[in-house]
Design a protein around this motif. Structure first.
Motif, PDB file in Angstrom:
ATOM      1  N   VAL A  92      48.575   8.537  -3.340  1.00 37.69           N
ATOM      2  CA  VAL A  92      49.274   9.385  -2.366  1.00 37.69           C
ATOM      3  C   VAL A  92      50.338  10.226  -3.058  1.00 37.69           C
ATOM      4  O   VAL A  92      50.509  11.409  -2.747  1.00 37.69           O
ATOM      5  CB  VAL A  92      49.886   8.528  -1.242  1.00 37.69           C
ATOM      6  CG1 VAL A  92      50.831   9.351  -0.378  1.00 37.69           C
ATOM      7  CG2 VAL A  92      48.786   7.927  -0.379  1.00 37.69           C
ATOM      8  N   LEU A  93      51.059   9.639  -4.018  1.00 41.48           N
ATOM      9  CA  LEU A  93      52.059  10.412  -4.753  1.00 41.48           C
ATOM     10  C   LEU A  93      51.399  11.562  -5.516  1.00 41.48           C
ATOM     11  O   LEU A  93      51.903  12.694  -5.509  1.00 41.48           O
ATOM     12  CB  LEU A  93      52.826   9.524  -5.728  1.00 41.48           C
ATOM     13  CG  LEU A  93      53.879  10.270  -6.548  1.00 41.48           C
ATOM     14  CD1 LEU A  93      55.080  10.637  -5.691  1.00 41.48           C
ATOM     15  CD2 LEU A  93      54.322   9.461  -7.764  1.00 41.48           C
ATOM     16  N   ALA A  94      50.284  11.287  -6.170  1.00 45.21           N
ATOM     17  CA  ALA A  94      49.591  12.330  -6.923  1.00 45.21           C
ATOM     18  C   ALA A  94      49.188  13.482  -6.004  1.00 45.21           C
ATOM     19  O   ALA A  94      49.343  14.662  -6.353  1.00 45.21           O
ATOM     20  CB  ALA A  94      48.365  11.746  -7.614  1.00 45.21           C
ATOM     21  N   ASP A  95      48.685  13.158  -4.823  1.00 39.12           N
ATOM     22  CA  ASP A  95      48.306  14.195  -3.861  1.00 39.12           C
ATOM     23  C   ASP A  95      49.521  14.996  -3.409  1.00 39.12           C
ATOM     24  O   ASP A  95      49.452  16.226  -3.270  1.00 39.12           O
ATOM     25  CB  ASP A  95      47.620  13.565  -2.642  1.00 39.12           C
ATOM     26  CG  ASP A  95      46.240  13.006  -2.960  1.00 39.12           C
ATOM     27  OD1 ASP A  95      45.674  13.375  -4.009  1.00 39.12           O
ATOM     28  OD2 ASP A  95      45.743  12.198  -2.164  1.00 39.12           O
ATOM     29  N   GLU A  96      50.630  14.298  -3.190  1.00 39.78           N
ATOM     30  CA  GLU A  96      51.844  14.964  -2.719  1.00 39.78           C
ATOM     31  C   GLU A  96      52.405  15.911  -3.775  1.00 39.78           C
ATOM     32  O   GLU A  96      52.812  17.037  -3.461  1.00 39.78           O
ATOM     33  CB  GLU A  96      52.892  13.919  -2.327  1.00 39.78           C
ATOM     34  CG  GLU A  96      54.209  14.481  -1.836  1.00 39.78           C
ATOM     35  CD  GLU A  96      54.107  15.239  -0.518  1.00 39.78           C
ATOM     36  OE1 GLU A  96      55.031  15.995  -0.200  1.00 39.78           O
ATOM     37  OE2 GLU A  96      53.081  15.075   0.185  1.00 39.78           O
ATOM     38  N   VAL A  97      52.420  15.483  -5.027  1.00 37.34           N
ATOM     39  CA  VAL A  97      52.929  16.335  -6.105  1.00 37.34           C
ATOM     40  C   VAL A  97      52.043  17.567  -6.268  1.00 37.34           C
ATOM     41  O   VAL A  97      52.537  18.689  -6.434  1.00 37.34           O
ATOM     42  CB  VAL A  97      53.024  15.541  -7.424  1.00 37.34           C
ATOM     43  CG1 VAL A  97      53.309  16.471  -8.603  1.00 37.34           C
ATOM     44  CG2 VAL A  97      54.122  14.483  -7.314  1.00 37.34           C
ATOM     45  N   SER A  98      50.735  17.373  -6.198  1.00 37.14           N
ATOM     46  CA  SER A  98      49.822  18.505  -6.287  1.00 37.14           C
ATOM     47  C   SER A  98      50.047  19.479  -5.140  1.00 37.14           C
ATOM     48  O   SER A  98      50.086  20.705  -5.335  1.00 37.14           O
ATOM     49  CB  SER A  98      48.372  17.998  -6.279  1.00 37.14           C
ATOM     50  OG  SER A  98      47.460  19.073  -6.328  1.00 37.14           O
ATOM     51  N   THR A 123      53.249  21.566  -5.483  1.00 39.17           N
ATOM     52  CA  THR A 123      53.210  22.562  -6.563  1.00 39.17           C
ATOM     53  C   THR A 123      51.991  23.474  -6.456  1.00 39.17           C
ATOM     54  O   THR A 123      51.643  24.157  -7.413  1.00 39.17           O
ATOM     55  CB  THR A 123      53.221  21.874  -7.936  1.00 39.17           C
ATOM     56  OG1 THR A 123      52.084  21.004  -8.047  1.00 39.17           O
ATOM     57  CG2 THR A 123      54.488  21.060  -8.138  1.00 39.17           C
ATOM     58  N   ASP A 124      51.355  23.455  -5.300  1.00 35.60           N
ATOM     59  CA  ASP A 124      50.180  24.297  -5.070  1.00 35.60           C
ATOM     60  C   ASP A 124      49.112  24.072  -6.138  1.00 35.60           C
ATOM     61  O   ASP A 124      48.463  25.014  -6.610  1.00 35.60           O
ATOM     62  CB  ASP A 124      50.594  25.772  -5.028  1.00 35.60           C
ATOM     63  CG  ASP A 124      49.595  26.632  -4.245  1.00 35.60           C
ATOM     64  OD1 ASP A 124      48.755  26.046  -3.525  1.00 35.60           O
ATOM     65  OD2 ASP A 124      49.635  27.862  -4.377  1.00 35.60           O
ATOM     66  N   GLY A 125      48.966  22.800  -6.538  1.00 40.27           N
ATOM     67  CA  GLY A 125      47.935  22.424  -7.490  1.00 40.27           C
ATOM     68  C   GLY A 125      48.280  22.615  -8.947  1.00 40.27           C
ATOM     69  O   GLY A 125      47.461  22.324  -9.831  1.00 40.27           O
ATOM     70  N   ALA A 126      49.504  23.067  -9.239  1.00 39.36           N
ATOM     71  CA  ALA A 126      49.869  23.346 -10.631  1.00 39.36           C
ATOM     72  C   ALA A 126      50.196  22.091 -11.425  1.00 39.36           C
ATOM     73  O   ALA A 126      50.083  22.081 -12.648  1.00 39.36           O
ATOM     74  CB  ALA A 126      51.065  24.301 -10.668  1.00 39.36           C
ATOM     75  N   PHE A 127      50.619  21.006 -10.749  1.00 42.68           N
ATOM     76  CA  PHE A 127      51.046  19.779 -11.419  1.00 42.68           C
ATOM     77  C   PHE A 127      50.118  18.654 -10.968  1.00 42.68           C
ATOM     78  O   PHE A 127      50.107  18.270  -9.804  1.00 42.68           O
ATOM     79  CB  PHE A 127      52.494  19.480 -11.045  1.00 42.68           C
ATOM     80  CG  PHE A 127      53.147  18.363 -11.833  1.00 42.68           C
ATOM     81  CD1 PHE A 127      52.495  17.677 -12.852  1.00 42.68           C
ATOM     82  CD2 PHE A 127      54.461  17.991 -11.539  1.00 42.68           C
ATOM     83  CE1 PHE A 127      53.107  16.664 -13.559  1.00 42.68           C
ATOM     84  CE2 PHE A 127      55.089  16.976 -12.241  1.00 42.68           C
ATOM     85  CZ  PHE A 127      54.411  16.308 -13.247  1.00 42.68           C
ATOM     86  N   LYS A 128      49.339  18.131 -11.893  1.00 41.79           N
ATOM     87  CA  LYS A 128      48.371  17.088 -11.589  1.00 41.79           C
ATOM     88  C   LYS A 128      48.750  15.789 -12.296  1.00 41.79           C
ATOM     89  O   LYS A 128      49.152  15.803 -13.467  1.00 41.79           O
ATOM     90  CB  LYS A 128      46.968  17.506 -12.056  1.00 41.79           C
ATOM     91  CG  LYS A 128      46.408  18.743 -11.353  1.00 41.79           C
ATOM     92  CD  LYS A 128      45.972  18.423  -9.943  1.00 41.79           C
ATOM     93  CE  LYS A 128      45.203  19.590  -9.330  1.00 41.79           C
ATOM     94  NZ  LYS A 128      44.795  19.303  -7.937  1.00 41.79           N
ATOM     95  N   LEU A 156      60.409  14.386  -8.555  1.00 44.64           N
ATOM     96  CA  LEU A 156      61.499  13.448  -8.270  1.00 44.64           C
ATOM     97  C   LEU A 156      61.743  13.302  -6.775  1.00 44.64           C
ATOM     98  O   LEU A 156      61.982  12.199  -6.274  1.00 44.64           O
ATOM     99  CB  LEU A 156      62.779  13.890  -8.975  1.00 44.64           C
ATOM    100  CG  LEU A 156      62.742  13.841 -10.507  1.00 44.64           C
ATOM    101  CD1 LEU A 156      64.054  14.349 -11.087  1.00 44.64           C
ATOM    102  CD2 LEU A 156      62.459  12.437 -11.008  1.00 44.64           C
ATOM    103  N   ASP A 157      61.682  14.413  -6.051  1.00 41.58           N
ATOM    104  CA  ASP A 157      61.915  14.328  -4.617  1.00 41.58           C
ATOM    105  C   ASP A 157      60.765  13.613  -3.914  1.00 41.58           C
ATOM    106  O   ASP A 157      60.981  12.843  -2.973  1.00 41.58           O
ATOM    107  CB  ASP A 157      62.104  15.726  -4.030  1.00 41.58           C
ATOM    108  CG  ASP A 157      62.522  15.670  -2.565  1.00 41.58           C
ATOM    109  OD1 ASP A 157      63.604  15.128  -2.291  1.00 41.58           O
ATOM    110  OD2 ASP A 157      61.754  16.141  -1.712  1.00 41.58           O
ATOM    111  N   ALA A 158      59.537  13.829  -4.378  1.00 37.55           N
ATOM    112  CA  ALA A 158      58.397  13.124  -3.786  1.00 37.55           C
ATOM    113  C   ALA A 158      58.519  11.618  -3.996  1.00 37.55           C
ATOM    114  O   ALA A 158      58.243  10.828  -3.085  1.00 37.55           O
ATOM    115  CB  ALA A 158      57.090  13.641  -4.393  1.00 37.55           C
ATOM    116  N   ILE A 159      58.945  11.203  -5.191  1.00 39.02           N
ATOM    117  CA  ILE A 159      59.129   9.774  -5.465  1.00 39.02           C
ATOM    118  C   ILE A 159      60.218   9.192  -4.572  1.00 39.02           C
ATOM    119  O   ILE A 159      60.055   8.120  -3.980  1.00 39.02           O
ATOM    120  CB  ILE A 159      59.472   9.548  -6.948  1.00 39.02           C
ATOM    121  CG1 ILE A 159      58.247   9.833  -7.828  1.00 39.02           C
ATOM    122  CG2 ILE A 159      59.966   8.118  -7.183  1.00 39.02           C
ATOM    123  CD1 ILE A 159      58.536   9.788  -9.315  1.00 39.02           C
TER     124      ILE A 159
END
Length: 363
Positions: free
Chosen positions: A74-80, A83-88, A284-287
């Motif tokens: 879920v965190l990975a999906d949220e970060v992506s 960042t509009d898919g820029a950070f995987k 950091l904010d997502a975490i």
């Protein structure tokens, strides 16, 4: 005092107020980061123009564990998404690069940028790590552990040690720790000598109460139970036991919880500093925000998992007899006092625990 670029503050923690003296509180920076993330789509665009960023993340959770998907996935999906898919985040299950305690060094050396661990794995690296993991027999509810970790300063105390090693730790969620066993425990004699998979301060806690605990990595746990190498284990509580199929072997689930504990993310600070501002803020904010959501989700998930275990696996929920609880209560006091002797930061952490326990009427 030194403020690192990711917002970690090295300084003296005010145990009762959860503040840092002589510098900026890291939580305040993270709150500001959340506002910045909402207000800065242009920065995300710049990150995309520079090309995608991909971080390898080594988890201590096997891919079969519910947390591999519901926490890390879920965190990975949220970060992506942020960042509009820029950070995987590229996710690896336990043992693909390292497992258990080996994950910390993997991240510290920069072999992977990020990992998940139990804070019990880093007791030799940070004085207050055991307090972040959770001292058995002290706090009873999830919110109490959330409060002590994030608001009263336990996480910050651990980072005072870890940032000097180029690593930052951020609690991922609070979860209960409960035993699941193959043998029914009806008296203290049933408990004495019971071979139990454990980790961290829980090893000492269970040993002081008369059990025979040992550490076994999660990837080897089912086989250890099936073969009789151990008679029981804790892997979180009901959710962990169900996701790891432990109830196929263990027909007794034990109450009350041994402790409220945490799982955690660890990040290589050099890799963190290489991120552009918007990507760093997004991660950091997502975490930080996910910590609270996931902790509450977990309380709900525990109730569901236990009901399913009873219905589907013929699970029996048992309560430890009073003579065992008395032994555990004595062991808890000894653990708290022993951990406090590890240094100034450990002593501060013990004072935070004792202060909250007094406020709650537990001591």
């Amino acid at each position: 005092m030194t403020n690192t670029t990711d917002g970690t503050t090295e300084g003296t923690t005010n145990a009762r107020a959860g503040k840092t003296t002589g510098g900026t509180n890291r939580r305040a920076l993270l709150r500001g980061a959340g506002i910045a993330a909402l207000a800065a789509p242009a920065f995300i665009g710049k990150g995309m123009a520079q090309g995608s960023v991909r971080w390898r993340v080594q988890s201590h959770w096997p891919k079969a564990s519910s947390s591999f998907t519901a926490s890390l996935g879920v965190l990975a999906d949220e970060v992506s998404k942020r960042t509009d898919g820029a950070f995987k985040l590229e996710l690896f299950g336990a043992g693909e690069f390292a497992k258990g305690p080996g994950i910390y060094d993997l991240v510290r050396k920069g072999v992977v940028a990020m990992g998940t661990i139990s804070p019990s794995y880093i007791q030799d690296d940070a004085q207050a790590a055991s307090f972040l993991y959770g001292i058995p027999g002290t706090l009873r509810e999830s919110w109490e552990m959330q409060h002590i970790v994030k608001n009263l300063g336990i996480e910050a105390l651990v980072n005072e040690d870890l940032t000097k090693q180029g690593v930052q730790i951020l609690a991922e969620k609070v979860l209960p720790t409960e035993l699941t066993v193959t043998k029914k425990i009806e008296n203290v004699d049933d408990f004495r000598g019971l071979k139990l998979r454990s980790s961290g301060t829980m090893l000492d806690y269970l040993a002081k109460a008369g059990a025979a605990p040992q550490y076994i990595p999660g990837s080897e746990l089912y086989q250890a139970l099936s073969s009789g190498t151990v008679d029981g284990a804790h892997w979180g509580a009901a959710v962990g036991a169900k996701s790891m199929s432990l109830w196929e072997v263990c027909k007794y689930h034990v109450k009350p919880p041994l402790a409220q504990t945490t799982d955690a993310f660890i990040l290589n600070m050099n890799e963190l500093e290489k991120l552009d501002d918007a990507m760093r803020v997004a991660l950091l904010d997502a975490i930080e925000t996910r910590f609270y959501a996931r902790s509450v989700e977990y309380v709900h998930a525990e109730a569901i998992a236990l009901s399913q275990g009873i219905a589907e696996n013929g699970l029996e929920v048992i309560t430890l007899p009073q003579d065992v609880l008395d032994l555990l209560a004595k062991a808890s006091i000894e653990i708290l006092d022993t951990e406090a002797q590890k240094g100034d930061r450990a002593e501060q952490a013990a004072d935070i625990y004792k202060g909250l326990m007094r406020d709650l009427g537990y001591a």
